[in-house]
Design an enzyme around this catalytic site. Sequence first.
Site, PDB file in Angstrom:
ATOM      1  N   GLU A   4       0.821  -1.201   0.000  1.00  0.00           N
ATOM      2  CA  GLU A   4       0.000   0.000   0.000  1.00  0.00           C
ATOM      3  C   GLU A   4       0.862   1.261   0.000  1.00  0.00           C
ATOM      4  OE1 GLU A   4      -3.990  -1.587   2.263  1.00  0.00           O
ATOM      5  OE2 GLU A   4      -2.259  -1.115   3.478  1.00  0.00           O
ATOM      6  N   CYS A  16       3.133   8.487   1.512  1.00  0.00           N
ATOM      7  CA  CYS A  16       3.699   7.513   2.442  1.00  0.00           C
ATOM      8  C   CYS A  16       3.952   6.232   1.655  1.00  0.00           C
ATOM      9  CB  CYS A  16       2.715   7.289   3.585  1.00  0.00           C
ATOM     10  SG  CYS A  16       3.279   6.070   4.771  1.00  0.00           S
ATOM     11  N   CYS A  44       6.849  -7.210   7.117  1.00  0.00           N
ATOM     12  CA  CYS A  44       7.993  -6.694   7.883  1.00  0.00           C
ATOM     13  C   CYS A  44       8.564  -7.835   8.706  1.00  0.00           C
ATOM     14  CB  CYS A  44       7.520  -5.560   8.804  1.00  0.00           C
ATOM     15  SG  CYS A  44       8.859  -4.674   9.616  1.00  0.00           S
ATOM     16  N   CYS A  84       6.708  -5.258  15.892  1.00  0.00           N
ATOM     17  CA  CYS A  84       6.303  -4.274  16.892  1.00  0.00           C
ATOM     18  C   CYS A  84       4.855  -4.567  17.265  1.00  0.00           C
ATOM     19  CB  CYS A  84       6.465  -2.864  16.340  1.00  0.00           C
ATOM     20  SG  CYS A  84       8.159  -2.564  15.792  1.00  0.00           S
ATOM     21  N   CYS A 115       1.749  -2.590  15.849  1.00  0.00           N
ATOM     22  CA  CYS A 115       1.718  -2.279  14.415  1.00  0.00           C
ATOM     23  C   CYS A 115       1.036  -3.380  13.620  1.00  0.00           C
ATOM     24  CB  CYS A 115       3.143  -2.066  13.911  1.00  0.00           C
ATOM     25  SG  CYS A 115       3.250  -1.835  12.131  1.00  0.00           S
ATOM     26  N   CYS A 131      -1.325   5.616  10.075  1.00  0.00           N
ATOM     27  CA  CYS A 131      -0.072   4.974  10.464  1.00  0.00           C
ATOM     28  C   CYS A 131      -0.328   3.635  11.117  1.00  0.00           C
ATOM     29  CB  CYS A 131       0.647   5.779  11.539  1.00  0.00           C
ATOM     30  SG  CYS A 131       1.185   7.355  11.029  1.00  0.00           S
TER      31      CYS A 131
HETATM   32  N1  SAH Z   1       9.237   0.378   9.934  1.00  0.00           N
HETATM   33  C1  SAH Z   1       9.422   1.774  10.051  1.00  0.00           C
HETATM   34  C2  SAH Z   1       8.494   2.577   9.190  1.00  0.00           C
HETATM   35  C3  SAH Z   1       7.062   2.147   9.098  1.00  0.00           C
HETATM   36  S1  SAH Z   1       6.035   2.419  10.476  1.00  0.00           S
HETATM   37  C4  SAH Z   1       9.314   2.186  11.486  1.00  0.00           C
HETATM   38  O1  SAH Z   1       8.917   1.378  12.314  1.00  0.00           O
HETATM   39  O2  SAH Z   1       9.670   3.306  11.796  1.00  0.00           O
HETATM   40  C5  SAH Z   1       5.679   4.160  10.427  1.00  0.00           C
HETATM   41  C6  SAH Z   1       5.313   4.743  11.784  1.00  0.00           C
HETATM   42  O3  SAH Z   1       3.994   4.340  12.174  1.00  0.00           O
HETATM   43  C7  SAH Z   1       6.253   4.278  12.890  1.00  0.00           C
HETATM   44  O4  SAH Z   1       6.608   5.316  13.743  1.00  0.00           O
HETATM   45  C8  SAH Z   1       5.402   3.286  13.602  1.00  0.00           C
HETATM   46  O5  SAH Z   1       5.876   3.085  14.892  1.00  0.00           O
HETATM   47  C9  SAH Z   1       4.032   3.929  13.524  1.00  0.00           C
HETATM   48  N2  SAH Z   1       2.932   3.008  13.810  1.00  0.00           N
HETATM   49  C10 SAH Z   1       2.890   1.689  13.595  1.00  0.00           C
HETATM   50  N3  SAH Z   1       1.710   1.171  13.988  1.00  0.00           N
HETATM   51  C11 SAH Z   1       0.980   2.201  14.481  1.00  0.00           C
HETATM   52  C12 SAH Z   1      -0.344   2.316  15.008  1.00  0.00           C
HETATM   53  N4  SAH Z   1      -1.144   1.262  15.093  1.00  0.00           N
HETATM   54  N5  SAH Z   1      -0.775   3.525  15.387  1.00  0.00           N
HETATM   55  C13 SAH Z   1       0.027   4.606  15.261  1.00  0.00           C
HETATM   56  N6  SAH Z   1       1.290   4.555  14.754  1.00  0.00           N
HETATM   57  C14 SAH Z   1       1.753   3.372  14.374  1.00  0.00           C
HETATM   58 FE1  SF4 Z   2       7.841  -3.120  11.014  1.00  0.00          FE
HETATM   59 FE2  SF4 Z   2       5.624  -1.948  11.951  1.00  0.00          FE
HETATM   60 FE3  SF4 Z   2       7.748  -2.220  13.551  1.00  0.00          FE
HETATM   61 FE4  SF4 Z   2       7.824  -0.449  11.535  1.00  0.00          FE
HETATM   62  S1  SF4 Z   2       6.475  -0.363  13.314  1.00  0.00           S
HETATM   63  S2  SF4 Z   2       9.432  -1.945  12.118  1.00  0.00           S
HETATM   64  S3  SF4 Z   2       6.609  -1.564   9.991  1.00  0.00           S
HETATM   65  S4  SF4 Z   2       6.538  -3.908  12.653  1.00  0.00           S
END
Ligand code: SAH
Ligand code: SF4
Length: 390
Positions: A114, A127, A134, A138, A141, A367
Amino acid sequence: MSAPITQDVLTIPRKLPEGGRMNIVGLTRDQLRAALIEAGTPEKQAKMRVGQVWQWIYHWGVRDFALMTNLAKDYRALLADKFEIALPEVVTRQVSADGTRKYLLRIAGGHEVEAVYIPEEGRGTLCVSSQVGCTLTCSFCHTGTQKLVRNLTPGEIVGQLMVARDDLGEWPKQGAPKDETRLVSNIVLMGMGEPLYNFDGVRDAMNVVMDNEGLSLSRRRITLSTSGVVPEIARTAEEIGCLLAVSFHATTDEVRNKLVPINKRWNIATLLDALREYPRLSNSERITFEYVMLDGVNDSDEDARRLVKLIRGIPAKINLIPFNEWPGAPYQRSSWDRIEAFADIIYKAGYASPIRTPRGEDIMAACGQLKSATERGRKSRAQISAEAAG
Ligand code: SAH
Ligand code: SF4
């Protein structure tokens, strides 16, 4: 957390394919030059041909070699025989009530990723995804619940920008006065995937995007977000030079280990050391600390004060992200009062602390909500909760 942190993923070779045609999109200038020579372009002419083809594709948005009118007809035919100008296929395009556009794109192998376009006053941000899924997990996420399938190629990364410009009708018209307003004026590498685990792909793609004779986005309009892949941070400064955002999200290793498990490999102190060096190495200003606000997990006044202490000495902006929910998520968004109180402590300590307005929530484009519905191997709700707890 048992998921491996590896870079052992498939990348698509860049050689001229036997029989098939090679996609030009995403090749660096050097790679394009080599490919044109291999296809029969005399070496003496190669540099000029690269410049011409480059402008047609990345400045004018032309997709058909036949339209490259400053090239001889038989040379255009040769190019059409050996090369293609291919973009990811748009499977669906959703437009949110707030104008955010989410593209579901199909790439080689039938995978889906996406990209999200966020229009704002006077600017527009795309974005972009860097991987299918991934490797990291996390716990807050959505993308992290999807296993890594593969890295995106540079062409698939650049292609996301080209698809958005197509959809927005943003290619310049020949002969028209130069219009400096850009609909896609900024790029954030904050879509699916960890960009620093696809370092070469992201670097090559961004070098294509930053090239002055083409898409021409300045390095200061590109922000790469990493969860904290420490060994690649200095290289990002040196080889890309874009702005850096870091998914910080916690102020103790204990909590960060749970939220951002890569912290077990490179902890807060190690990460901060790498970040301290970044502004000097990249000759850029501030680092953005992203901090997702999770109710009762990382959002206390004490957290805010610890955060300020930790980052002391680093030119920084703290971007507070209200948690975006997704089905099965083991967390809740902090209350607005809590987010504002947290922001206030940071602001009073002298840091900008904008609260990121969730955009495109109605189409799951905010995000951390991205995830391709087709990918298998996703985790169950029980697994997600167990990992978040443990
Ligand atoms: N993998 C990279 C970039 C993608 S995530 C990273 O982790 O930085 C982009 C941003 O969205 C990151 O700061 C991540 O922590 C945040 N993010 C992920 N899941 C989220 C959620 N459910 N609500 C708000 N922010 C989130
Ligand atoms: Fe991967 Fe989501 Fe963690 Fe970013 S926030 S490193 S996309 S698992």
